[in-house]
Structure formats: C-alpha cells, structure tokens
Design an enzyme around this catalytic site. Structure first.
Site, short mmCIF file in Angstrom:
data_model
loop_
_atom_site.label_atom_id
_atom_site.label_comp_id
_atom_site.label_asym_id
_atom_site.label_seq_id
_atom_site.Cartn_x
_atom_site.Cartn_y
_atom_site.Cartn_z
CB SER A 94 -4.43 -0.77 -2.54
OG SER A 94 -5.14 -0.41 -3.25
CE1 TYR A 118 -4.44 -6.55 -1.88
CE2 TYR A 118 -5.79 -4.64 -3.30
CZ TYR A 118 -4.27 -5.63 -2.91
OH TYR A 118 -3.25 -5.09 -3.68
#
Length: 266
Positions: free
Chosen positions: A160, A173
């Site tokens: 990500s 996260y």
C-alpha cells in the site's frame, strides 16, 4: 477451521491449455477477485482462497474449470498447504504465481484505535502474509532449480502507499504494510538469484469494500472522492499485476506504486 470447497473437486479436464497456474488469496472481492478474472482472461489456471465457500462456489460456476476454490483463513498454515497442494492436484502441476493479497484494514488515529482489533489485523496482514511468502518461496525455489530461465516464477505481494508514507488516518494499518513490504524486500534479495521474482504492488485508494471493513466513516470516503477522484478500481491493479508477471523470466519489476492521478498523498 478451514474448509475446502468441494464443488470443483477433481482434475481440470484440459489443464495443459493453461499457460501458468496462480494462487490468489482474498479472491472473492476487490483486487483479489479482479486479479482472478484477469488471470483467467490471460489463459492461467487459478487456485483462489477466501473465507466464504459460497462466494468461491459462485466464481467456480462462472469461470469453469479455470478456477478452483479453497475456503479458509489465509493466515492458517494448513490452508496455505491446501492451496499449494490444490494446484498440483487440480492442474497437474505446481503453481508458478502466488499473489499474497488477503488482508484487512483498520482506520482510526493512533490515539483512538482499538489495539485489540489491531492484534487481529497483525495476524492476518503480517503473520499470514509471511507464512504464505515463506511456503511459496520454498516451493518456487525448488521448482526454479530446474525451470529457470526457461520459465518465470512470481510472488506478488499487495502492499500500500501507506506502507511507504505515514498516514495519520490509518497509521496502524500502514504499519502492517511497512512490515510486509520489508519482508518482501528481504525475500527478494534471498530468492531472486534463484530465479524467483518477488514484486510489491503498492496501490493508492481503491474503490472496494475495503473501506467499510476498515471502519472508515462515510465522511472520510466522501473526502477521498472529492480530493482524489476518480479513484482506482480493482481491475486497475489487476492489470498491473498481470503486466508484471507477463514479463520474460529475466526481467523483474520488483516494486510498483499506483495512485489515482489526483492523489498527492499518501
């Protein structure tokens, strides 16, 4: 407890027609489902994993013998073993692509996030990913001892942009993606010289059910659309994955960051 999808048991009737065999976790939604569909379009056989046997069954009905589903938790070592075994059993040869995609988000500021929930995210996003990377690498290194450079072998890890850039709204996260991308780079340095390519794909904001599952509120999702839209879709990332694995065996694209054009940060 894991449960193998039994509706597609047996060997694909003409497995020789598939140019490659892929394993994809998180196969029934978002980037994972789009990747399954793209791989089938590219002529690959696919072993897909997700928690829902019903959703895997629906994909198997739609995609035919190009797809075989194994239901269970992608963080469970026994399920990972089932995935690797299923490639050989169903397509009569081992997988040569493994897409480490299963994971979940967790929104919220560091001062507010539920750390008990974070523990569950760590188990799937980091430990589960590490288990799959390890077992896939062991199998692919053995395969490539005989097959490289005649054939390619790929481990594709979904990271990500928040695994490279600290983002206050998803700091915890993001920490799991920092960890996964570190593991993937360490693995690349270990197995690349043995003919196994390890690629990290780092998407920006992708339209999917991820935001709901991560607990992002409607206001934040609306802000993403206003500030960064049009946003990415799973098919955009699947196209990039397909491009990466289609390269000749001597070419390795080891990192690829993909953002919506208007997303300046993270």
């Amino acid at each position: 407890m894991s449960q193998q999808n039994t509706s597609t048991q047996g060997v694909s009737e003409d497995s020789s027609r598939f140019s490659r065999v892929a394993i994809v976790t998180g196969a029934t939604s978002g980037i994972g489902e789009a990747t399954v569909r793209k791989f089938v379009q590219s002529g690959y056989g696919v072993i897909g994993n997700a928690r829902s046997a019903d959703k895997l069954e629906a994909l198997a009905v739609e995609l035919g013998d190009a797809f075989f589903g194994v239901a269970g938790d992608a963080g469970d070592a026994s399920v990972i073993d089932q995935l690797l075994d299923a490639a050989q059993a169903y397509f009569a040869r081992p997988a040569d692509i493994v897409v480490v995609n299963a994971g979940r988000g967790l929104g919220g500021l560091m001062t507010e996030v539920d750390l008990a929930e974070y523990e569950q995210v760590l188990k799937l996003n980091v430990l589960g990913a590490a288990l799959l990377m390890q077992k896939a690498a062991q199998a692919l290194v053995e395969k490539q001892a005989a097959d490289f450079p005649r054939q390619a072998a790929d481990i594709v890890v979904i990271g990500s942009v928040v695994g490279r850039n600290i983002s206050p709204f998803s700091a915890v996260y993001g920490s799991t993606k920092f960890a996964v991308q570190s593991l993937a780079e360490g693995l690349r340095r270990e197995v690349g010289k043995k003919g196994v390519r390890v690629t990290v794909i780092e998407p920006g904001i992708v339209v999917s059910g991820f935001q709901d599952a991560a607990g992002y509120d409607d206001h934040l999702v609306d802000k993403f659309n206003t500030d960064f839209g049009p946003l990415l879709y799973g098919a955009d990332i699947a196209n990039a994955i397909d491009f990466v694995v289609a390269q000749p065996s001597h070419i390795h694209i080891n990192e690829l960051m993909i953002r919506p054009t208007r997303q300046d940060y993270p």
